[in-house]
Design a protein around this motif. Structure first.
Motif, PDB file in Angstrom:
ATOM      1  N   ASP A 150       3.149  10.494  -0.679  1.00 16.52           N
ATOM      2  CA  ASP A 150       2.273   9.219  -0.493  1.00 16.52           C
ATOM      3  C   ASP A 150       3.263   8.189   0.541  1.00 16.52           C
ATOM      4  N   GLN A 183       1.905   5.551   1.946  1.00 12.83           N
ATOM      5  CA  GLN A 183       1.845   4.210   1.449  1.00 12.83           C
ATOM      6  C   GLN A 183       2.839   3.682   0.560  1.00 12.83           C
ATOM      7  N   LEU A 184       2.882   4.544  -0.464  1.00 12.00           N
ATOM      8  CA  LEU A 184       4.108   4.074  -1.615  1.00 12.00           C
ATOM      9  C   LEU A 184       5.318   4.001  -0.999  1.00 12.00           C
ATOM     10  N   SER A 185       5.845   5.186  -0.074  1.00 11.29           N
ATOM     11  CA  SER A 185       7.068   5.172   0.489  1.00 11.29           C
ATOM     12  C   SER A 185       7.277   4.033   1.338  1.00 11.29           C
ATOM     13  N   LEU A 238       5.983   0.977   0.830  1.00  9.29           N
ATOM     14  CA  LEU A 238       6.278  -0.251  -0.058  1.00  9.29           C
ATOM     15  C   LEU A 238       7.444  -0.341  -0.684  1.00  9.29           C
ATOM     16  N   ILE A 269       3.988  -3.092  -5.910  1.00  6.56           N
ATOM     17  CA  ILE A 269       3.763  -1.834  -6.558  1.00  6.56           C
ATOM     18  C   ILE A 269       3.042  -1.681  -7.800  1.00  6.56           C
ATOM     19  N   ALA A 313      -0.232  -0.823  -6.244  1.00  6.17           N
ATOM     20  CA  ALA A 313      -0.497   0.516  -5.768  1.00  6.17           C
ATOM     21  C   ALA A 313      -0.495   1.717  -6.800  1.00  6.17           C
ATOM     22  N   VAL A 314      -0.248   1.286  -7.884  1.00  6.00           N
ATOM     23  CA  VAL A 314      -0.360   2.069  -9.104  1.00  6.00           C
ATOM     24  C   VAL A 314      -1.437   2.136  -9.672  1.00  6.00           C
ATOM     25  N   PHE A 331       4.931   4.534 -12.898  1.00  6.97           N
ATOM     26  CA  PHE A 331       5.506   4.264 -11.636  1.00  6.97           C
ATOM     27  C   PHE A 331       7.221   4.625 -11.875  1.00  6.97           C
ATOM     28  N   ARG A 390       2.472  11.975  -7.305  1.00  2.00           N
ATOM     29  CA  ARG A 390       2.560  11.754  -5.916  1.00  2.00           C
ATOM     30  C   ARG A 390       4.125  11.083  -5.774  1.00  2.00           C
ATOM     31  N   ALA A 405       7.316   9.795  -3.459  1.00  4.59           N
ATOM     32  CA  ALA A 405       7.794   8.878  -2.280  1.00  4.59           C
ATOM     33  C   ALA A 405       9.274   8.669  -2.040  1.00  4.59           C
ATOM     34  N   LYS A 424       4.791   8.478  -8.643  1.00 11.62           N
ATOM     35  CA  LYS A 424       3.761   7.945  -9.649  1.00 11.62           C
ATOM     36  C   LYS A 424       2.855   9.137 -10.095  1.00 11.62           C
TER      37      LYS A 424
END
Length: 662
Positions: free
Chosen positions: A553, A555-557, A559, A586, A589-590, A596, A633, A635, A657
């Motif tokens: 992921d 985008q999560l990385s 963040l 976070i 995003a979750v 998470f 996912r 990150a 997550k």
């Protein structure tokens, strides 16, 4: 740039002398005769300038002349241009950055060439590296009068292929003499050696100190043909300080050429006088130190067991007063605050001096500052000495403390005394700071005593570049120690005059020179991207072996970045900031019903595989990397923070997550 008339005439004279030395005119006449005889056909009897230039180029004469009129100062053929401006005193020769070193024709330079090595017998069976293969390398570092240089890395071999040139400016420190051309007599009084440090870097990026040598360069003042060739035998360090590790072939030249040279007898007399003066000062200090120690033992017989360290051995097994390892060091614009300096020192690697054989005894080796910086790691004493020097440079009243921590392990740390009387301990290996609040054993039991947060147990002595004080209180426990340094019933001082006689700059010729700090050559963004990419590959391969697929992921990385920046800011300033925004991002995003998990970890090296192996030793991190479930996912985010001397703090955060299943 136009030269001044007197500079231009001097430059023309130098070029004429060089052309006459090479007999260029005679060679041109020979080429002209050959060209007319062999290449001019009867129907074309006239020889043009272009024809002559082509002939000269074809025979390499023009290239020879240009090479003789240039002084190559770098592995990358950096040109030294003639410029009337004074040259910079801080030269960082770290490739691949290309720089031009300005030469002022009114000042003297020492051109030091390394023409290869031989007899590095430990590498006699070293195989030839294949093209593109990573191999162990040697790198040679030089320090001369506030100027630092570095050679290109060469593969380790019995005869390492060193071919590098270094242009060292022989300048005076005082402003009044800065623009004068120094003659041989003036340079004779400059006793600063060229400090040479040889570092080996293995294929995993680990460094080790091979040799530390102080080159006496003034033999170049007696060379009749301007060139002096020297075979320098390098000895090992620590327990191997009597063993030869190899020989370097060195060539020395003075630029511009000396009008008058000195005799070898004058050089020998000067060196003998300097040695005699230094030996006498060191002898007198030793006599004083013995008397001071006897007086200290008479105060209390138990003082004999306290860690009162007056002398310490350097990497060449030479005993030096501990005060000589400290000198106020200014970081220029490379470090902004004392706390940032503490962070920088803490990210330099920690490694105890190697011991040959078994046993739990600690091998003593207090490195000179150049050796410590070039190796980029050292023992706790090396870290404490550097941090104390930097804090002194920032105008603080700083001392190195010698004592013990838990289980009576010898240790060194730094202490600062505030104008308000507050005593602060600085742990040089971590950058942590502790306020010292002493316990008063004589107070009534109902009075609550402070609980120490620092890891230190006993303290034997403190010192800096000007002072040495031994703890003579009834107990050497840190928690009950009073730091009233002016009370001689608590702290026995050494004479400042005695310390100054052997530790002040220029007091003796045996004092190692103090190097300036060099800016980092690490591109933090590129290094972060590279380690992050390697980490993704390692995680994917690890999960594949477990029969798991990996979905990243991005985008999560991304963040995760603010969290890593906040962690580094907290390590540097002890201030926590930005955590609220990270947590809010976070949560957004979750999705609902998902879990998470994140795991941050810190390193001081850039080896992704080594870092990954360390992360897997944490059960929590392994749980994230091996995560199983619905809609998993993964990150990962890496941030490299660069510091001077190419030291770096590396933060890695693994996260995942997934949908929670009841």
């Amino acid at each position: 740039m136009a030269l001044l008339p007197d500079k231009a005439s001097e430059l023309k004279q130098i070029i004429r002398q060089q052309l006459a030395k090479m007999d260029v005119h005679g060679r041109i006449r020979e080429v002209l005769a050959e060209t007319i005889r062999d290449e001019i056909v009867p129907e074309h009897q006239q020889l043009s300038t272009d024809d002559l230039m082509k002939a000269l180029r074809r025979r390499g004469i023009i290239d020879d002349v240009m090479k003789e009129l240039k002084v190559v100062t770098d592995m990358n053929d950096q040109e030294v241009t003639l410029d009337p401006k004074p040259s910079t005193h801080f030269v960082d020769r770290q490739p691949p950055v290309l720089k031009k070193t300005n030469i002022d024709p009114t000042r003297r330079y020492l051109y030091l060439q390394v023409l290869g090595g031989k007899a590095f017998l430990e590498h006699l069976q070293e195989p030839e590296p294949l093209p593109g293969q990573t191999c162990s390398t040697f790198t040679l570092y030089l320090l001369f009068r506030n100027q630092r240089f570095r050679s290109k890395p060469v593969p380790c071999a019995c005869e390492p292929d060193f071919h590098d040139g270094f242009l060292l400016e022989v300048h005076k420190d005082s402003l009044g003499d800065g623009s004068k051309m120094m003659d041989a007599t003036t340079m004779l009084s400059i006793c600063d050696p060229v400090h040479m440090v040889l570092i080996k870097t293995d294929m995993f990026g680990e460094t080790s100190l091979i040799a530390s040598y102080f080159l006496e360069w003034r033999s170049a003042l007696v060379a009749e043909n301007r060139i002096t060739n020297i075979a320098v035998e390098l000895l090992g360090v620590g327990t191997e300080s009597k063993v030869s590790v190899g020989v370097l072939n060195i060539r020395l030249e003075m630029y511009p050429q000396l009008n008058k040279i000195l005799s070898q007898e004058i050089i020998n007399t000067q060196l003998a006088l300097e040695h005699q003066k230094t030996a006498e000062k060191e002898r007198l200090f030793l006599v004083y130190a013995k008397q001071w120690w006897r007086e200290y033992l008479q105060i209390r017989s138990s003082h004999n067991t306290r860690l009162v360290k007056i002398f310490a051995q350097d990497e060449n097994r030479i005993n030096r007063p501990v005060c000589s390892y400290i000198r106020p060091l200014r970081a220029g614009r490379l470090l902004d605050t004392p706390r940032q300096a503490a962070r920088f020192v803490s990210v330099l690697g920690y490694e105890r001096a190697p011991v040959i054989g078994g046993g739990s005894g600690k091998q003593e080796q207090w490195c000179t500052l150049l050796a410590f910086l070039c190796r980029n790691k050292g023992d706790c004493e090396d870290h404490a000495n550097l941090l104390c020097s930097l804090l002194l440079g920032y105008g603080l009243k700083a001392f190195v403390c010698v004592g013990t921590k838990a289980k009576a392990v010898p240790h060194a740390w730094v202490m600062t005394c505030g104008t308000d009387g507050i005593i602060t301990f600085w742990e040089s290996l971590t950058g942590h700071r502790y306020i010292h609040s002493p316990i008063h054993p004589d107070d009534p039991p109902l009075i609550e005593q402070p609980k120490p947060t620092y890891p230190y147990r006993t303290i034997g002595c403190i010192f800096n570049n000007q002072a040495f004080l031994a703890n003579c209180q009834p107990s050497d426990a840190v928690e009950v120690c009073a730091f009233d340094l002016h009370d001689e019933s608590k702290w026995k001082p050494m004479s400042e005059e005695a310390i100054k006689s052997v530790c002040a700059p220029g007091a003796t010729t045996s004092l190692p020179p103090l190097p300036p700090l060099c800016a980092s050559t690490i591109d933090a963004a590129s290094a972060s991207n590279e380690i992050e990419l390697q980490s993704r590959i390692l995680v994917s391969e690890y999960r594949k072996d477990l029969g798991l697929t990996t979905v990243w992921d991005d985008q999560l990385s991304y963040l995760l970045s603010p969290a890593l920046a906040a962690y580094e800011l907290e390590r540097t300033t002890s201030i926590s900031a930005g955590n609220e925004e990270f947590q809010d991002a976070i949560r957004r995003a979750v999705p609902d019903g998902h879990t998470f998990k994140g795991f941050p970890i810190h390193f001081v090296y850039r080896n992704a595989r080594r870092a990954f192996a360390t992360c897997l030793r944490s059960p929590f991190c392994e749980e994230i990397i091996c995560c199983r479930g619905d809609q998993v996912r993964l990150a990962v985010r890496v941030r490299v923070f660069a510091y001077p001397e190419s030291a770096c703090a590396v933060w890695i955060m693994f996260a995942c997550k997934y949908r929670s299943v009841l």
